[in-house]
Design a protein around this motif. Structure first.
Motif, short mmCIF file in Angstrom:
data_model
loop_
_atom_site.label_atom_id
_atom_site.label_comp_id
_atom_site.label_asym_id
_atom_site.label_seq_id
_atom_site.Cartn_x
_atom_site.Cartn_y
_atom_site.Cartn_z
N PHE A 27 0.82 -1.20 0.00
CA PHE A 27 0.00 0.00 0.00
C PHE A 27 0.86 1.26 0.00
O PHE A 27 0.57 2.23 -0.71
N ASN A 28 1.94 1.25 0.79
CA ASN A 28 2.83 2.42 0.83
C ASN A 28 3.48 2.67 -0.54
O ASN A 28 3.64 3.82 -0.95
N ALA A 29 3.85 1.60 -1.22
CA ALA A 29 4.44 1.75 -2.56
C ALA A 29 3.44 2.39 -3.51
O ALA A 29 3.79 3.26 -4.33
N PHE A 30 2.19 1.97 -3.41
CA PHE A 30 1.12 2.53 -4.23
C PHE A 30 0.91 4.01 -3.90
O PHE A 30 0.86 4.86 -4.80
N ALA A 31 0.84 4.34 -2.60
CA ALA A 31 0.63 5.73 -2.19
C ALA A 31 1.78 6.61 -2.65
O ALA A 31 1.57 7.72 -3.15
N MET A 32 3.02 6.12 -2.52
CA MET A 32 4.18 6.91 -2.95
C MET A 32 4.16 7.15 -4.45
O MET A 32 4.59 8.21 -4.91
N SER A 33 3.66 6.18 -5.23
CA SER A 33 3.55 6.39 -6.67
C SER A 33 2.59 7.53 -6.99
O SER A 33 2.86 8.35 -7.87
N ILE A 34 1.47 7.59 -6.26
CA ILE A 34 0.51 8.68 -6.44
C ILE A 34 1.13 10.00 -6.04
O ILE A 34 1.00 11.02 -6.74
N PHE A 35 1.84 10.04 -4.90
CA PHE A 35 2.45 11.29 -4.42
C PHE A 35 3.49 11.81 -5.41
O PHE A 35 3.53 13.00 -5.71
N ARG A 36 4.33 10.90 -5.91
CA ARG A 36 5.37 11.33 -6.87
C ARG A 36 4.75 11.83 -8.17
O ARG A 36 5.22 12.81 -8.75
N PHE A 37 3.70 11.13 -8.61
CA PHE A 37 3.04 11.53 -9.85
C PHE A 37 2.42 12.92 -9.70
O PHE A 37 2.51 13.76 -10.61
N GLU A 38 1.81 13.17 -8.57
CA GLU A 38 1.21 14.49 -8.32
C GLU A 38 2.27 15.59 -8.40
O GLU A 38 2.07 16.62 -9.05
N LYS A 39 3.42 15.38 -7.76
CA LYS A 39 4.48 16.39 -7.78
C LYS A 39 5.02 16.58 -9.19
O LYS A 39 5.25 17.71 -9.64
N ASP A 40 5.23 15.48 -9.90
CA ASP A 40 5.77 15.57 -11.26
C ASP A 40 4.82 16.34 -12.16
O ASP A 40 5.23 17.17 -12.98
N LEU A 41 3.52 16.08 -12.03
CA LEU A 41 2.53 16.79 -12.83
C LEU A 41 2.55 18.29 -12.56
O LEU A 41 2.42 19.11 -13.47
N LYS A 42 2.70 18.66 -11.29
CA LYS A 42 2.74 20.08 -10.95
C LYS A 42 3.95 20.77 -11.57
O LYS A 42 3.84 21.86 -12.12
N ASP A 43 5.12 20.11 -11.49
CA ASP A 43 6.32 20.69 -12.09
C ASP A 43 6.19 20.78 -13.60
O ASP A 43 6.61 21.76 -14.23
N HIS A 44 5.62 19.74 -14.20
CA HIS A 44 5.40 19.71 -15.65
C HIS A 44 4.47 20.84 -16.07
O HIS A 44 4.72 21.55 -17.06
N SER A 45 3.40 21.04 -15.31
CA SER A 45 2.44 22.10 -15.62
C SER A 45 3.07 23.48 -15.51
O SER A 45 2.77 24.37 -16.31
N ARG A 46 3.95 23.66 -14.51
CA ARG A 46 4.60 24.96 -14.34
C ARG A 46 5.43 25.33 -15.57
O ARG A 46 5.47 26.49 -15.98
N ILE A 47 6.10 24.33 -16.14
CA ILE A 47 6.93 24.60 -17.32
C ILE A 47 6.06 25.05 -18.49
O ILE A 47 6.42 25.96 -19.24
N GLU A 48 4.91 24.42 -18.66
CA GLU A 48 4.01 24.81 -19.75
C GLU A 48 3.41 26.19 -19.50
O GLU A 48 3.41 27.05 -20.39
N GLU A 49 2.89 26.40 -18.31
CA GLU A 49 2.08 27.59 -18.04
C GLU A 49 2.91 28.84 -17.74
O GLU A 49 2.45 29.96 -17.97
#
Length: 252
Positions: A213-235
């Motif tokens: 479960f922790n591995a799954f949760a960490m995947s979601i947390f990392r994905f959320e952060k990566d998406l935010k950084d990715h969005s900042r570069i575009e916007e």
């Protein structure tokens, strides 16, 4: 290290954070922040590079060292965002980086999260109804995000590349650019991942295999952060750069 080494201002820079330079080796970078490995991979930089510095690796892979350095520091330090520096880069590597990030999401991150959903649903003593709801939420996000990046890669990015390559534009081409959907769709997509994360933290009951479960949760947390950084570069870089080019190249 200090701010003058990269020529950018760091706002409220925490004491435990650092800024990389081109003289750092890949070993030093990954020892300090191992989660930058997939970011380096998007530029073709892989493990097994000995003690080569970042600038040597960029030259070896034919990518802009200044651009790679800026992106690494954006992902490494959330207070760092070199808008002035990034606004001077050729638009092509910026777009190519965004496309490589999309490929990384859909070839690895999203399939891995979906696989973890399947593993968790097989566990005993789990509230499967809630997990099914979370999975449906994630599938909805995936489908919306897929539509978004398809529009970006097939419609928006080609027009931006054409704008970059033209020495001047007329009102007709300006209208073609301004008609593109450059609205802030990312915040809505990011919110969907945040909703999934919050449900995981607040409502999902304990499971037998806490490590899975922790591995799954960490995947979601990392994905959320990566998406935010990715969005900042575009916007904050790509889309303002489009507006800048429109103002510079319009002829009448």
């Amino acid at each position: 290290m200090n701010n003058s080494q990269v020529g950018e201002t760091i706002i409220n820079k925490p004491q435990n954070m650092s800024i990389f330079t081109l003289q750092h080796t890949m070993v030093e970078i990954l020892e300090h922040d191992s989660e930058l490995l997939p970011v380096l991979n998007r530029f073709g930089i892989r493990l097994g590079c000995g003690d080569k510095t970042l600038i040597q690796l960029c030259e070896q892979n034919g990518v802009s060292s200044d651009f790679v350095l800026a992106i690494l520091n954006v992902y490494h330090n959330e207070t760092y965002f070199p808008e002035r520096k990034l606004s001077t880069f050729d638009i092509s590597p910026v777009i190519q980086y965004l496309i490589e990030t999309h490929r990384y999401y859909f070839s690895y991150v999203i399939p891995e999260i979906e696989n973890q959903f399947g593993i968790l649903k097989k566990q005993k003593n789990i509230q499967k109804e809630l997990l099914v709801i979370l999975e449906k939420m994630f599938i909805t996000f995936k489908n919306e995000y897929k539509r978004h990046i398809t529009e970006e890669e097939n419609k928006i990015f080609p027009v931006i590349r054409e704008l970059w390559e033209r020495e001047s534009i007329d009102q007709t081409f300006k209208l073609k650019v301004t008609s593109l959907n450059l609205t802030n769709i990312h915040s809505r997509l990011d919110d969907k991942i945040i909703d999934i994360k919050n449900i995981l933290i607040r409502y999902l009951p304990p499971m037998d295999d806490v490590n899975q479960f922790n591995a799954f949760a960490m995947s979601i947390f990392r994905f959320e952060k990566d998406l935010k950084d990715h969005s900042r570069i575009e916007e904050r870089i790509l889309y303002p750069r489009v507006e800048q080019m429109l103002n510079q190249k319009i002829t009448g």
